[in-house]
Scaffold this motif. Structure first.
Motif, PDB file in Angstrom:
ATOM      1  N   THR A  28      75.631  56.007  22.868  1.00  0.00           N
ATOM      2  CA  THR A  28      76.061  56.896  21.783  1.00  0.00           C
ATOM      3  C   THR A  28      77.553  57.117  21.858  1.00  0.00           C
ATOM      4  O   THR A  28      78.082  57.536  22.896  1.00  0.00           O
ATOM      5  N   THR A  29      78.217  56.835  20.749  1.00  0.00           N
ATOM      6  CA  THR A  29      79.651  57.074  20.627  1.00  0.00           C
ATOM      7  C   THR A  29      79.866  57.844  19.336  1.00  0.00           C
ATOM      8  O   THR A  29      79.586  57.309  18.255  1.00  0.00           O
ATOM      9  N   GLY A  30      80.311  59.087  19.463  1.00  0.00           N
ATOM     10  CA  GLY A  30      80.471  59.918  18.277  1.00  0.00           C
ATOM     11  C   GLY A  30      79.136  60.140  17.607  1.00  0.00           C
ATOM     12  O   GLY A  30      78.190  60.609  18.237  1.00  0.00           O
ATOM     13  N   TRP A  31      79.032  59.755  16.330  1.00  0.00           N
ATOM     14  CA  TRP A  31      77.795  59.917  15.579  1.00  0.00           C
ATOM     15  C   TRP A  31      76.949  58.660  15.591  1.00  0.00           C
ATOM     16  O   TRP A  31      75.889  58.625  14.977  1.00  0.00           O
ATOM     17  N   SER A  32      77.431  57.637  16.252  1.00  0.00           N
ATOM     18  CA  SER A  32      76.746  56.341  16.221  1.00  0.00           C
ATOM     19  C   SER A  32      75.990  56.081  17.510  1.00  0.00           C
ATOM     20  O   SER A  32      76.520  56.296  18.597  1.00  0.00           O
ATOM     21  N   THR A  33      74.746  55.612  17.393  1.00  0.00           N
ATOM     22  CA  THR A  33      73.936  55.241  18.552  1.00  0.00           C
ATOM     23  C   THR A  33      73.510  53.790  18.424  1.00  0.00           C
ATOM     24  O   THR A  33      72.944  53.390  17.397  1.00  0.00           O
ATOM     25  N   THR A  34      73.791  53.049  19.462  1.00  0.00           N
ATOM     26  CA  THR A  34      73.404  51.640  19.499  1.00  0.00           C
ATOM     27  C   THR A  34      72.420  51.422  20.638  1.00  0.00           C
ATOM     28  O   THR A  34      72.605  51.965  21.727  1.00  0.00           O
ATOM     29  N   ILE A  35      71.389  50.654  20.380  1.00  0.00           N
ATOM     30  CA  ILE A  35      70.441  50.309  21.447  1.00  0.00           C
ATOM     31  C   ILE A  35      70.973  49.076  22.168  1.00  0.00           C
ATOM     32  O   ILE A  35      71.258  48.047  21.538  1.00  0.00           O
TER      33      ILE A  35
END
Length: 126
Positions: free
Chosen positions: A105-112
């Motif tokens: 999670t970076t800021g409002w973005s979540t990457t799997i």
């Protein structure tokens, strides 16, 4: 980032047992699932067993009833996942990989993302 260090594996006769372990460190709080994969010679990598953050487990049909995945949360910064393999068969031979699926999670973005441990050879002789 999640780092994985694996141990175990080796050569065993059919019907025998082996235990693999995988120590996860780093952002372990972000891990969704820990998985064991294997790749037999000339075949695609297949998912063998999964354990979730709530300790739910799932197994491929080929190992159900013989393999057990478990986790040890005793340490705060490292947790270890095990794959206990019993009643081994020659068709269980392959390179086994530990995998962690985690959220980045970076800021409002979540990457799997996925982190892979080094493969270890398991050989079952008939």
């Amino acid at each position: 980032q999640v780092q994985l260090v694996k141990s175990g594996g080796g050569l065993v006769q059919a019907g025998g047992s082996l235990r693999l372990s995988c120590a996860a460190s780093g952002r372990i709080f972000s891990i969704n699932t820990m998985n064991w994969y294997r790749q037999a010679p000339g075949k695609q990598r297949e998912l063998v067993a999964t354990i979730t953050r709530t300790s739910s487990t799932n197994y491929s049909d080929s190992v159900k009833g013989r393999f057990t995945i478990s986790r040890d949360n005793a340490k705060i910064t490292i947790f270890t996942v095990y794959l206990q393999m019993n009643s081994l068969k020659p068709e269980d031979t392959g390179v086994y990989y530990c995998n962690a699926e985690y959220q980045d999670t970076t800021g409002w973005s979540t990457t799997i993302r996925n982190s892979w441990g080094q493969g270890t050879q398991v050989t079952v002789s008939s």
